[in-house]
Design a protein around this motif. Structure first.
Motif, mmCIF file in Angstrom:
data_model
loop_
_atom_site.group_PDB
_atom_site.id
_atom_site.type_symbol
_atom_site.label_atom_id
_atom_site.label_comp_id
_atom_site.label_asym_id
_atom_site.label_seq_id
_atom_site.Cartn_x
_atom_site.Cartn_y
_atom_site.Cartn_z
ATOM 1 N N THR A 1 -9.616 -2.465 8.273
ATOM 2 C CA THR A 1 -10.428 -3.060 7.208
ATOM 3 C C THR A 1 -9.921 -4.443 6.804
ATOM 4 O OG1 THR A 1 -9.131 -2.092 5.380
ATOM 5 C CG2 THR A 1 -10.888 -0.736 6.337
ATOM 6 N N LYS B 1 -3.701 6.763 9.459
ATOM 7 C CA LYS B 1 -4.221 6.125 8.249
ATOM 8 C C LYS B 1 -3.885 4.643 8.217
ATOM 9 C CE LYS B 1 -4.294 10.168 5.190
ATOM 10 N NZ LYS B 1 -3.817 10.739 3.899
ATOM 11 N N HIS C 1 0.833 -1.202 0.000
ATOM 12 C CA HIS C 1 0.000 0.000 0.000
ATOM 13 C C HIS C 1 0.870 1.255 0.000
ATOM 14 C CE1 HIS C 1 -3.538 2.480 0.884
ATOM 15 N NE2 HIS C 1 -2.796 3.089 1.808
ATOM 16 N N GLU D 1 -6.336 2.864 10.334
ATOM 17 C CA GLU D 1 -7.636 2.801 9.655
ATOM 18 C C GLU D 1 -7.663 1.700 8.604
ATOM 19 O OE1 GLU D 1 -10.408 5.716 6.830
ATOM 20 O OE2 GLU D 1 -8.849 6.577 8.122
ATOM 21 N N ILE D 2 -6.615 1.605 7.799
ATOM 22 C CA ILE D 2 -6.627 0.604 6.734
ATOM 23 C C ILE D 2 -6.424 -0.806 7.286
ATOM 24 C CG2 ILE D 2 -4.150 0.703 6.128
ATOM 25 C CD1 ILE D 2 -5.072 0.575 3.192
#
Length: 389
Positions: free
Chosen positions: A312, A305, A292, A308-309
């Motif tokens: 998921t 961030k 990523h 957050e990712i």
């Protein structure tokens, strides 16, 4: 005070600092080189470690900063010139001054009149105090601890002889300099140092292998040779080499795979971390995170961030999304893969490790047409070659 009254303290130093996993630091230590840092360029170009006075030592992760100062402490004990002090700054609370903290440590070891012992020892011409790991200070305490260190420096070292040595990872030190004007950086290992270290390596080489064979195999592969200029990656390679009869792999990807495994599993054990429920998950999260970041064209990614990712991804591995912060914290503190000194950013400790982890899912994730375009960019060359390998 008489050295006899300090015996419990010096014995503690020798047992805690001098050995790790059965290694004698003095037996395997090789002198590392320092040079003036570009953070303070108007300094003497080179500096012998034995001459260190009031100085900040900076370098990247795994470069040997803590090893340098631990060896200096043991050498000071051997020549019996005063009592050296060590504070691991991650364990220091600024609620007390540094001298008060040191006195508490002496008191815990049965030293009478510890405040007097600290004051006298710090004012001796050959005094030595090491503050290790400034980058490991919690963000909410950093300004208070900087103020404590500056006060300590001004009171005991600014106008009198003695050695105050502070270690910190370079990027963490860049924006918050102390009053101490001298900043030196640990240089990468030279070929001679790599060879000397391999010859002093304390673990038994596998049958048919030895230091000479290790060096020959290492130097015959330039890309792996380049990795081994980092003490951390050199030790990782030697650990793998002496733990098996496989030798040094001819391929860079295999070397990185072994070192990465060591930095996730064996490194955590060596640091005293018990197994945690996320450990088997770490390689999968690291590979997805590295890819990523590479797709974003960055080697630094905001921690918020990243959390957050990661949230998921977790359900796909059988974990709750709200455990993302704990997973990222584990990656930072229980592996040697990510840098801990920039609390708001995720950074791989070696860029080669980001490229390695990015390569793991590359061919399965990126469409062939996109890979063809990526291959035209220098940024993607190594991950693509590693993925093919």
């Amino acid at each position: 005070p008489p050295r006899s009254t300090l015996f419990p303290y010096t014995t503690l130093f020798r047992s805690v600092i001098g050995r790790s996993k059965g290694f004698s630091l003095k037996a395997v230590y090789i002198p590392l080189e320092l040079a003036a840092s570009d953070l303070a360029p108007n300094q003497e170009p080179d500096l012998r470690i034995s001459r260190l006075g009031q100085v900040v030592i900076v370098a990247g992760p795994g470069a040997g900063k803590s090893t340098i100062v631990k060896h200096r402490i043991l050498s000071t004990l051997d020549i019996q010139k005063g009592l050296p002090f060590l504070i691991r700054l991650r364990e220091y609370s600024p609620e007390k001054s540094i001298p008060q903290h040191l006195a508490d440590q002496l008191r815990m070891n049965g030293i009478p009149d510890p405040e007097l012992a600290v004051s006298r020892s710090l004012r001796q011409p050959h005094s030595l105090c090491v503050l290790d790991g400034l980058d490991e200070v919690r963000p909410n305490l950093i300004q208070e601890i900087y103020d404590r260190i500056n006060s300590f420096y001004q009171e005991y070292f600014a106008k009198q002889p003695g050695s105050l040595i502070i270690t910190c990872r370079k990027e963490a030190y860049r924006n918050l300099p102390l009053d101490i004007p001298s900043i030196y950086e640990v240089r990468p290992l030279t070929d001679e140092q790599i060879q000397h270290f391999a010859e002093k390596w304390p673990l038994t080489y596998p049958e048919g292998k030895n230091a000479e064979r290790f060096i020959a195999d290492l130097f015959s592969t330039p890309r792996i040779h380049e990795l081994a200029t980092s003490p951390l990656l050199l030790v990782g390679g030697l650990m793998q080499y002496t733990d098996s009869n496989l030798g040094i792999p001819e391929e860079r990807v295999q070397y990185l795979a072994r070192v990465a495994q060591w930095l996730v599993s064996d490194w955590a054990t060596a640091q005293g971390h018990p197994p945690d429920k996320f450990r088997s998950l770490y390689p999968r999260i690291l590979s997805r995170l590295a890819l990523h970041m590479h797709l974003q064209g960055t080697s630094e990614y905001p921690s918020a961030k990243a959390t957050e990712i990661i949230s998921t991804w977790l359900p796909g591995y059988g974990f709750d999304s709200d455990e993302a912060s704990a997973v990222l914290s584990g990656l930072l503190t229980r592996t040697g893969i990510l840098i801990r000194d920039v609390p708001q950013m995720v950074i791989f400790s070696q860029f080669g490790l980001q490229e390695y982890y990015a390569s793991m899912d590359l061919l399965e994730t990126i469409e062939q047409a996109d890979l063809v375009e990526f291959a035209k960019q220098v940024w993607w060359r190594e991950p693509i070659l590693l993925a093919i390998a």
